[in-house]
Motif scaffolding. Structure first.
Motif, short mmCIF file in Angstrom:
data_model
loop_
_atom_site.label_atom_id
_atom_site.label_comp_id
_atom_site.label_asym_id
_atom_site.label_seq_id
_atom_site.Cartn_x
_atom_site.Cartn_y
_atom_site.Cartn_z
N ASN A 259 3.82 10.52 1.00
CA ASN A 259 3.32 9.45 0.85
C ASN A 259 3.90 9.32 -0.32
O ASN A 259 3.10 9.32 -1.08
CB ASN A 259 2.56 9.91 0.51
CG ASN A 259 1.16 9.03 2.07
OD1 ASN A 259 1.89 7.96 2.60
ND2 ASN A 259 0.23 10.23 2.09
N HIS A 282 6.44 4.18 0.44
CA HIS A 282 5.87 2.83 -0.12
C HIS A 282 7.25 2.12 -1.34
O HIS A 282 7.32 3.11 -2.39
CB HIS A 282 4.81 2.75 -0.51
CG HIS A 282 4.05 3.34 0.60
ND1 HIS A 282 3.46 3.17 1.57
CD2 HIS A 282 3.21 4.78 0.07
CE1 HIS A 282 2.93 4.43 2.11
NE2 HIS A 282 2.44 4.76 1.12
N LEU A 307 -2.88 3.58 -1.56
CA LEU A 307 -2.07 3.71 -0.45
C LEU A 307 -1.66 5.33 0.25
O LEU A 307 -1.37 5.97 0.95
CB LEU A 307 -0.82 3.32 -0.31
CG LEU A 307 -0.02 1.81 -0.42
CD1 LEU A 307 0.71 1.33 -1.15
CD2 LEU A 307 -0.53 0.92 0.71
#
Ligand code: TXA
Ligand code: MG
Length: 336
Positions: A259, A282, A307
């Motif tokens: 992540n 991301h 997120l």
């Protein structure tokens, strides 16, 4: 509760609530503030409690116009009056000598007071209505829990404090980082916090001193340098790393961060995207100008947190005077 597009009547009602001792959040052109009547010690105490802010951190007092300065401050130097005339309403807070007995609790009992006339029309309407009810100023820190990312949208304030707080929605803040703070109590203007308004703009009125910060950042064509001893602040939950494009490429090739979130300019992000087959990365393109970057900065940190990013990698912005405010916030965010 968020009040969308508040009417003149909603704003009058909000001013009455302030007068009665309630807290409410309102937009300014910099960030959203968590406001209370600056002269009501019980209401001001609630700001400290709700934010979890240490009691010795003074709050900025927002006023309707420079006329209210004399209610709160004394011994105002000429350069300070000139700065008010030139930059108010706007993103500039002036630290002045406080009149004894006024706004004691808001100023954390210091001998000084931080005053600012904000430019956002909704903030000015609220201040005007409050003034007509006898509220001389609204004490308001940024409407976030202590040490966290400042809010630039009504929803951010809601995410911090929930439905119990009244939030006047004035859309996304235009500037996005907090006001420039200038101490006017020591004979010459001293920069305490950089913002959109630059020392070079203030310099027309008197030379500006910048303690603890490299003077090289204050003039163009300067060598890059940033203070390394800043406190942790403006912190998202994820760990923030500031990286040059080269360091980012290199770190990325060894990257095993689950992540990962990246905010960098297009030329830096393109080669990363070319190798990008992991779904848990991301990327967002960082704008080219300091103004646009400032506007997006806090919302971007919040988006990445939402997120579930565990690390946020940010391209170090150019070490140039106009980036001073953004560099300051990013350095603090990366310090935790
Ligand atoms: O843009 C802004 O300035 C936003 C919006 C809401 O107006 N407000 C804001 O407030 O950033 P806050 O509470 O986060 O910033 C307070 C800082 C203090 O940490 C201190 O540096 C300075 O303002 N300050 C306020 N009152 C002061 C005083 N009486 N003496 C010295 N410094 C003061
Ligand atoms: Mg703050």
């Amino acid at each position: 509760m968020i009040i969308n597009a508040p009417s003149a009547q909603d704003i009058r009602q909000a001013a009455k609530l302030l007068k009665a001792g309630a807290l409410l959040a309102f937009p300014t052109e910099t960030v959203y503030g968590l406001g209370a009547d600056a002269q009501n010690p019980q209401a001001v105490a609630q700001i400290f409690t709700l934010k979890g802010r240490p009691k010795d951190h003074p709050l900025i007092v927002h006023i309707f116009s420079a006329q209210q300065v004399h209610h709160f401050a004394t011994d105002i130097p000429t350069f300070a009056s000139e700065l008010m005339a030139r930059f108010w309403p706007g993103p500039l807070t002036l630290i002045l000598k406080r009149k004894p007995g006024v706004a004691d609790a808001a100023c954390a009992h210091q001998a000084t007071i931080g005053l600012r006339v904000p430019k956002h029309p909704l903030a000015l309407s609220l201040l005007g209505d409050a003034l007509s009810l006898g509220v001389m100023g609204i004490a308001a820190p940024s409407a976030n829990r202590f040490g966290r990312v400042s809010p630039t949208q009504a929803q951010h304030v809601f995410d911090e404090f929930g439905a119990a707080l009244m939030i006047l929605d004035g859309a996304a803040c235009d500037i996005g980082i907090e006001s420039t703070i200038i101490d006017c109590t020591r004979g010459t203007p001293i920069l305490l916090r950089p913002g959109q308004l630059l020392p070079t703009q203030i310099e027309c009125f008197a030379p500006v001193q910048v303690p603890g910060m490299s003077p090289s950042l204050l003039t163009p064509q300067s060598a890059p340098k940033v203070s390394g001893s800043l406190l942790s602040h403006y912190a998202p939950r994820a760990r923030v790393r500031l990286l040059s494009p080269d360091d980012m490429q290199q770190a990325f090739s060894f990257c095993e961060v689950p992540n990962l979130a990246i905010w960098s300019q297009e030329p830096c992000i393109q080669p990363l995207l070319a190798n990008l087959n992991q779904p848990n990365i991301h990327c967002k393109i960082m704008p080219q100008t300091a103004k646009e970057c400032a506007r997006e900065l806090f919302a971007t940190l919040r988006e990445f947190d939402a997120l579930g990013a565990s690390e946020i990698w940010i391209q170090t912005p150019p070490h140039e005077p106009q980036w001073l405010g953004v560099l300051d916030r990013l350095t603090r965010a990366a310090h935790s």
